[in-house]
Structures are given as structure tokens and as C-alpha cells.
Design a protein around this motif. Structure first.
Motif, PDB file in Angstrom:
ATOM      1  N   ASP A   9      -2.208   0.687 -14.003  1.00 32.38           N
ATOM      2  CA  ASP A   9      -0.844   1.375 -13.322  1.00 32.38           C
ATOM      3  C   ASP A   9      -0.754   1.367 -11.970  1.00 32.38           C
ATOM      4  OD1 ASP A   9      -0.464   3.038 -15.716  1.00 32.38           O
ATOM      5  OD2 ASP A   9      -1.485   5.309 -15.381  1.00 32.38           O
ATOM      6  N   ALA A  10      -1.669   1.093 -10.784  1.00 37.31           N
ATOM      7  CA  ALA A  10      -2.105   1.360  -9.797  1.00 37.31           C
ATOM      8  C   ALA A  10      -1.415  -0.125  -9.421  1.00 37.31           C
ATOM      9  CB  ALA A  10      -2.813   1.410  -8.688  1.00 37.31           C
ATOM     10  N   GLU A  11      -1.769  -1.111 -10.383  1.00 40.42           N
ATOM     11  CA  GLU A  11      -1.637  -2.751 -10.353  1.00 40.42           C
ATOM     12  C   GLU A  11      -0.074  -2.121 -10.507  1.00 40.42           C
ATOM     13  OE1 GLU A  11      -5.430  -4.873 -11.839  1.00 40.42           O
ATOM     14  OE2 GLU A  11      -3.881  -4.604 -13.098  1.00 40.42           O
ATOM     15  N   SER A  25       3.603  -7.315   3.376  1.00 41.93           N
ATOM     16  CA  SER A  25       2.672  -7.335   3.657  1.00 41.93           C
ATOM     17  C   SER A  25       1.451  -5.926   2.826  1.00 41.93           C
ATOM     18  CB  SER A  25       1.754  -6.790   5.518  1.00 41.93           C
ATOM     19  OG  SER A  25       2.194  -5.398   5.936  1.00 41.93           O
ATOM     20  N   VAL A  26       0.172  -5.970   3.022  1.00 45.34           N
ATOM     21  CA  VAL A  26      -0.221  -4.965   2.751  1.00 45.34           C
ATOM     22  C   VAL A  26       0.732  -3.700   3.009  1.00 45.34           C
ATOM     23  CG1 VAL A  26      -2.859  -3.200   2.406  1.00 45.34           C
ATOM     24  CG2 VAL A  26      -2.461  -6.163   1.866  1.00 45.34           C
ATOM     25  N   LYS A  37       2.802   9.715  -2.704  1.00 44.66           N
ATOM     26  CA  LYS A  37       2.157   9.256  -3.344  1.00 44.66           C
ATOM     27  C   LYS A  37       1.075   9.140  -2.211  1.00 44.66           C
ATOM     28  CE  LYS A  37      -2.007  10.015  -6.107  1.00 44.66           C
ATOM     29  NZ  LYS A  37      -3.267   9.277  -6.131  1.00 44.66           N
ATOM     30  N   GLU A  38      -0.289  10.073  -1.043  1.00 52.53           N
ATOM     31  CA  GLU A  38      -0.881   9.880  -0.464  1.00 52.53           C
ATOM     32  C   GLU A  38      -2.155   8.933  -1.213  1.00 52.53           C
ATOM     33  OE1 GLU A  38      -0.416  10.898   3.040  1.00 52.53           O
ATOM     34  OE2 GLU A  38      -2.849  10.234   3.702  1.00 52.53           O
ATOM     35  N   VAL A  39      -2.417   7.494  -0.647  1.00 48.36           N
ATOM     36  CA  VAL A  39      -3.297   6.810  -0.783  1.00 48.36           C
ATOM     37  C   VAL A  39      -3.465   5.398   0.537  1.00 48.36           C
ATOM     38  CG1 VAL A  39      -1.676   5.131  -1.790  1.00 48.36           C
ATOM     39  CG2 VAL A  39      -3.833   4.149  -1.988  1.00 48.36           C
ATOM     40  N   THR A  44      -4.914   0.472  -0.958  1.00 50.80           N
ATOM     41  CA  THR A  44      -4.563  -0.400  -1.650  1.00 50.80           C
ATOM     42  C   THR A  44      -4.777  -1.471  -1.420  1.00 50.80           C
ATOM     43  OG1 THR A  44      -2.714   1.170  -0.494  1.00 50.80           O
ATOM     44  CG2 THR A  44      -1.854  -1.340  -0.762  1.00 50.80           C
ATOM     45  N   LEU A  45      -4.997  -2.550   0.009  1.00 52.56           N
ATOM     46  CA  LEU A  45      -5.630  -3.243  -0.261  1.00 52.56           C
ATOM     47  C   LEU A  45      -7.003  -3.669  -1.128  1.00 52.56           C
ATOM     48  CD1 LEU A  45      -6.472  -6.082   2.035  1.00 52.56           C
ATOM     49  CD2 LEU A  45      -8.117  -4.521   3.046  1.00 52.56           C
ATOM     50  N   LYS A  46      -7.455  -3.403  -1.430  1.00 53.97           N
ATOM     51  CA  LYS A  46      -8.104  -3.413  -2.707  1.00 53.97           C
ATOM     52  C   LYS A  46      -7.941  -3.748  -3.949  1.00 53.97           C
ATOM     53  CE  LYS A  46     -12.260  -4.012  -4.144  1.00 53.97           C
ATOM     54  NZ  LYS A  46     -14.065  -4.917  -4.267  1.00 53.97           N
ATOM     55  N   ILE A  47      -6.681  -2.797  -4.552  1.00 57.83           N
ATOM     56  CA  ILE A  47      -6.249  -3.494  -4.797  1.00 57.83           C
ATOM     57  C   ILE A  47      -5.763  -4.632  -5.762  1.00 57.83           C
ATOM     58  CG2 ILE A  47      -4.348  -1.976  -7.012  1.00 57.83           C
ATOM     59  CD1 ILE A  47      -6.625  -0.604  -6.899  1.00 57.83           C
TER      60      ILE A  47
END
Lengths: 130, 130
Positions: A9-11, A25-26, A37-39, A44-47
Motif C-alpha cells: 500500500d505504502a509503495e 525527491s524524498v 496523512k501525517e507520516v 518515507t525515506l525508508k520505504i
DNA sequence: GGTGCAGTACGAAAGTTTTCGTAATTAAGA
DNA sequence: TCTTAATTACGAAAACTTTCGTACTGCACC
């Protein structure tokens, strides 16, 4: 042809942004994600780093802030997702899926017309090919 | 109306079997699941117990081996899944989904005709309602 | 050259789903 | 009644995804 990986989903959210707006950029991705939605930034970088490993993204590391691009075709991913849905719950029949969509509650006249037009277009295209 | 829960993959497989074949014991479900992919009996049992808790299933405990039934409508689940897919990757437009399905590679003439028939049916139904 | 800021790398925690081992329970047959 | 086989109950491990804290890096500005 390489097998299409089903993104998480995140991807998928990140891919969608890259397809729609092009390379980013990230930081930019993260800002857009935060509209919904707050993240956290490092989340985000990790994903995105994981996606890079998986080959879902590429990046340009010329600048300090790396610029990421989708490395997988929008159409392919969408088709894969449709295929999964059709196999999972429509017994492999695409027309069953379509009919379920159309039959459902409030398929507007406008939507139906749009689809009719599209079918006409497909048919004329087929004729031309014969 | 109660909010439809999106079942997990394992849950969906079990629901599909119950929709298609009617009420069954864990043993029977497990055997059918194993036709596709090896999965332990207690794994299936556990998933079904969780589904019972969530209200996705009901069961009859009269006999020693409990008989489970789906407690959620096939149509509702399918519509929910379609809605999710449409929102995730088709910008909320159902006709975009349909066109992607139709436009994809090998939508057969037969499928297209089936859909045309169905649209005719929908339109005649609308006319009658006016 | 030192300081601060923005970015990257990375491990690990948290959350969710799936898997399975083991114990408890029940019913049937010897 | 005792034994055996099938079933249920349940906790916890394993697997996968998401989240975030912290350390490290490079660059600009003073």
C-alpha cells in the motif's frame, strides 16, 4: 518479461505520485503524502530505499538530495492489480468484474456513455486491423 | 449499514469457498485450500476462529465438527474491493477501471459483447423506471 | 576551520497477518 | 472404563510491512 511485483500500500501511494508528477525527491514525496496523512520523513525515506532495492524505483544521486523515478510501468501495475482482483474474486472472468462495476448501485449515465464510446472505439480499431 | 471490513487474503480465500460451496467444516475448507497450496490444518482453524470473532463467519456447534458459514455478503465485499482499487489507482473513476480492463491486451470479442448486452439491459431497466 | 542544516543510512521497534506447536476436549469403539 | 483419533482452543513464533530514532555525511555560511 520480468514478473511484476505487487507493491504494498505504502509503495503504491509513492508510485502513484511519481507516475502523476514525475521524478521527485524524498522531501517532495513526503510533503505530498502528508497532504493526506501525517507520516514521518524517515518513514518515507525508508520505504523508498526498500523500493529502490526491489527495483521499483531508480534514483539520480548527482545532487545532494537524490531524485527518484518510478521504474515500473503504471499500466503494468494496474493490469496486475486487476488480474489479481479478477482471479481472487471473479473466478478469472474480467467481464464479471466489469458487470459488477456497472451494475453496482449508482453507475451514472455519464459513466455508462463513456464506456459505450470506448467500446465503439475498440471495435473500430479492430475493424481497421482486419 | 455496518461498515464492510476488508478481509485479508487468507480470509478472502475462505469466504470465497463458503460463498461458492456453502457451509463447511474447517476440515473441508482446509482440504480445498490445499488443492492450491499446502497449509496446515490448525492454520486454517485459527484464521476461521479469528474471522468468527470479527463477525465474518458464523458457525453451528451442534455437531462435534463445527460447521461454518459466511456472515458477510459476497456482493458487498466485492463492491468494497472494487471501490478500494478504484480509489487507490484509478483516481476514484470507475469508468477508468472499466476502460483499463477492456483496453488491456486481449479483451475478447466475446467479453465485449457480453458487456454490451449488459449495458443494453441496464438501459432498458432505467427506461422502465422512468 | 567550525557550526548548523538538510539529507541519507540503517537498525530496530511496532503493527499486522499467517503459521504452527501443544494442550484440552469430545466422541466412538474395544 | 480405557484408549485412540479427530477436533477445538490458544499462545507464541515467523513473516511481512510500516514507523521512527539515531548516527553519519556533505555542504553552505560565517
Amino acid at each position: 518479461m520480468a514478473n511484476i511485483i505487487q507493491p504494498t500500500d505504502a509503495e503504491l501511494k509513492i508510485l502513484t505520485l511519481l507516475w502523476r508528477h514525475g521524478a521527485m525527491s524524498v522531501r517532495q514525496i513526503n510533503e505530498k503524502l502528508n497532504n493526506e496523512k501525517e507520516v514521518g520523513y524517515t518513514t518515507t525515506l525508508k520505504i523508498m530505499q526498500i523500493m529502490l532495492e526491489k527495483g521499483l524505483l531508480t534514483r539520480d544521486t548527482e545532487l545532494k538530495s537524490h531524485i527518484y523515478s518510478a521504474n515500473i510501468q503504471e499500466t503494468n501495475v494496474k493490469n496486475k492489480m486487476i488480474k489479481n482482483l479478477v482471479n481472487q474474486v471473479f473466478g478469472g472472468s474480467r467481464s464479471n468484474l466489469v458487470m459488477q462495476v456497472l451494475g453496482n448501485s449508482n453507475a451514472s449515465l455519464e459513466e455508462i456513455n463513456e464506456i459505450k464510446e470506448y467500446i465503439k472505439f475498440l471495435e473500430s480499431k479492430n475493424k481497421t486491423e482486419e
